[in-house]
Design a protein around this motif. Structure first.
Motif, mmCIF file in Angstrom:
data_model
loop_
_atom_site.group_PDB
_atom_site.id
_atom_site.type_symbol
_atom_site.label_atom_id
_atom_site.label_comp_id
_atom_site.label_asym_id
_atom_site.label_seq_id
_atom_site.Cartn_x
_atom_site.Cartn_y
_atom_site.Cartn_z
ATOM 1 N N GLY A 1 0.869 -0.996 0.140
ATOM 2 C CA GLY A 1 -0.019 -0.202 -0.090
ATOM 3 C C GLY A 1 0.778 1.184 0.122
ATOM 4 O O GLY A 1 0.281 2.196 -0.378
ATOM 5 N N LYS A 2 2.020 1.048 0.421
ATOM 6 C CA LYS A 2 2.923 2.373 0.529
ATOM 7 C C LYS A 2 3.922 2.447 -0.619
ATOM 8 O O LYS A 2 4.217 3.205 -1.570
ATOM 9 N N ASN A 3 4.645 1.207 -0.633
ATOM 10 C CA ASN A 3 5.860 1.069 -1.641
ATOM 11 C C ASN A 3 4.860 0.028 -2.999
ATOM 12 O O ASN A 3 5.784 0.301 -4.031
ATOM 13 N N PHE A 4 4.020 -0.773 -2.773
ATOM 14 C CA PHE A 4 3.834 -1.565 -3.895
ATOM 15 C C PHE A 4 2.217 -1.882 -3.566
ATOM 16 O O PHE A 4 1.901 -1.915 -2.312
ATOM 17 N N VAL B 1 5.272 4.962 -6.458
ATOM 18 C CA VAL B 1 6.149 6.053 -6.080
ATOM 19 C C VAL B 1 5.568 6.529 -4.657
ATOM 20 O O VAL B 1 4.438 7.084 -4.648
ATOM 21 N N PRO B 2 6.273 6.577 -3.656
ATOM 22 C CA PRO B 2 5.959 6.911 -2.276
ATOM 23 C C PRO B 2 5.748 8.411 -2.354
ATOM 24 O O PRO B 2 6.366 9.193 -3.239
ATOM 25 N N ALA B 3 4.727 8.678 -1.378
ATOM 26 C CA ALA B 3 4.146 10.292 -1.340
ATOM 27 C C ALA B 3 5.834 11.008 -0.852
ATOM 28 O O ALA B 3 6.112 10.689 0.295
ATOM 29 N N SER B 4 6.057 11.932 -1.541
ATOM 30 C CA SER B 4 7.291 12.646 -1.124
ATOM 31 C C SER B 4 7.349 14.148 -2.115
ATOM 32 O O SER B 4 6.585 14.183 -3.077
ATOM 33 N N GLY B 5 7.898 14.894 -1.477
ATOM 34 C CA GLY B 5 7.968 16.527 -2.099
ATOM 35 C C GLY B 5 9.240 16.324 -3.148
ATOM 36 O O GLY B 5 9.323 17.452 -3.723
ATOM 37 N N ASP B 6 9.995 15.227 -2.995
ATOM 38 C CA ASP B 6 11.087 15.215 -3.914
ATOM 39 C C ASP B 6 10.648 14.412 -4.882
ATOM 40 O O ASP B 6 10.979 13.041 -4.821
ATOM 41 N N GLU B 7 10.491 14.872 -6.113
ATOM 42 C CA GLU B 7 10.303 14.062 -7.316
ATOM 43 C C GLU B 7 11.575 12.976 -7.747
ATOM 44 O O GLU B 7 11.424 11.904 -7.917
ATOM 45 N N ALA B 8 12.553 13.581 -7.673
ATOM 46 C CA ALA B 8 13.636 12.692 -8.201
ATOM 47 C C ALA B 8 13.879 11.535 -7.121
ATOM 48 O O ALA B 8 14.189 10.504 -7.723
ATOM 49 N N GLN B 9 13.971 12.055 -5.799
ATOM 50 C CA GLN B 9 14.041 10.815 -4.911
ATOM 51 C C GLN B 9 12.798 9.753 -4.930
ATOM 52 O O GLN B 9 13.066 8.576 -4.909
ATOM 53 N N GLY B 10 11.554 10.305 -5.350
ATOM 54 C CA GLY B 10 10.437 9.296 -5.501
ATOM 55 C C GLY B 10 10.780 8.390 -6.739
ATOM 56 O O GLY B 10 10.482 7.219 -6.727
ATOM 57 N N LEU B 11 11.153 9.057 -7.554
ATOM 58 C CA LEU B 11 11.192 7.991 -8.904
ATOM 59 C C LEU B 11 12.846 7.032 -8.672
ATOM 60 O O LEU B 11 12.684 5.905 -9.142
ATOM 61 N N ASN B 12 13.701 7.460 -8.077
ATOM 62 C CA ASN B 12 14.667 6.538 -7.357
ATOM 63 C C ASN B 12 14.007 5.501 -6.697
ATOM 64 O O ASN B 12 14.594 4.231 -6.658
#
Length: 236
Positions: free
Chosen positions: A30-33, A188-199
């Motif tokens: 539910g968070k990662n997958f 993609v986990p909820a995050s304000g950092d798009e690059a980190q979320g895509l990584n």
């Protein structure tokens, strides 16, 4: 000084080793997958299939493109990858779905794939209808006439329909998304950092691939049930 320098280098090497061998955080459903139920049969049974759902019209997919390209360069031998363009009922994105399959049909996909992302998102070209896209293809080394014929072909119609059906079956609500082995969809986990979320999306896909690999190994290691004994022959 020499002894201190040697000690510092040794400690640094040990620290790097410990960090590199540290276990990754456990995945959270539910968070990662999410787990697909029922699971969908992958295209190749002997390989772990990863499917990317994307659109040329999606700015997140455009930023993800170089990241996943680097990731693909190191793909393990037991993993196969394919891409599925989605439309989500938006006419411009549906036209870009058709563009993907038309470029694949004419053999221009590998050459124009990245440039199409750049044209839309960096050069701000409005490539969202057949005429504009065909003209762009012709001006960038492709054959505009062949592209136009492929774009309206029965084959591209069928592939576009199948892509929409697959996205629906896999419950794809946002892109980019990565599905692993027809059973899991990385989020993609909820995050304000798009690059980190895509990584993080790629890291989750790696962990799901490892999970599938372990599950398959466990299945192979499980002894099959013994055959039922044959009935004794009847005596006369």
């Amino acid at each position: 000084m020499t002894r201190l320098r040697t000690l510092a280098l040794t400690l640094g090497a040990l620290t790097a080793l410990l960090l590199s061998s540290a276990p990754q955080a456990a995945l959270e459903e539910g968070k990662n997958f999410v787990t697909l139920a029922p699971a969908h049969q992958p295209g190749q049974h002997n390989k772990i299939e990863v499917v990317e759902f994307f659109s040329y019209g999606c700015p997140h997919c455009a930023r993800f493109y170089p990241m996943i390209s680097d990731w693909l360069a190191k793909l393990p031998h037991d993993v196969v990858f394919r891409r599925v363009p989605v439309g989500f009922g938006r006419d411009p994105w549906i036209n870009l779905q058709r563009t993907y399959y038309a470029l694949e049909s004419t053999g221009d996909l590998a050459r124009l794939d990245g440039p199409l992302f750049r044209a839309i998102h960096e050069e701000r070209k409005p490539l969202f209808d057949e005429s504009s896209i065909a003209d762009w293809v012709g001006r960038n080394g492709g054959n505009a006439d062949k592209f136009a014929a492929a774009y309206t072909s029965l084959g591209v119609n069928t592939q576009t329909f199948q892509a929409d059906k697959m996205a629906e079956d896999f419950r794809i609500a946002g892109i980019p998304s990565l599905a692993v082995d027809g059973r899991y969809v990385a989020l993609v986990p909820a995050s304000g950092d798009e690059a980190q979320g895509l990584n993080d999306l790629l890291a989750t896909a790696d962990q799901l691939i490892a999970r599938v690999r372990s599950e398959r190994a466990a299945t192979r290691a499980t002894p099959s049930a013994a055959p039922a004994p044959k009935p004794a022959p009847k005596s006369n």
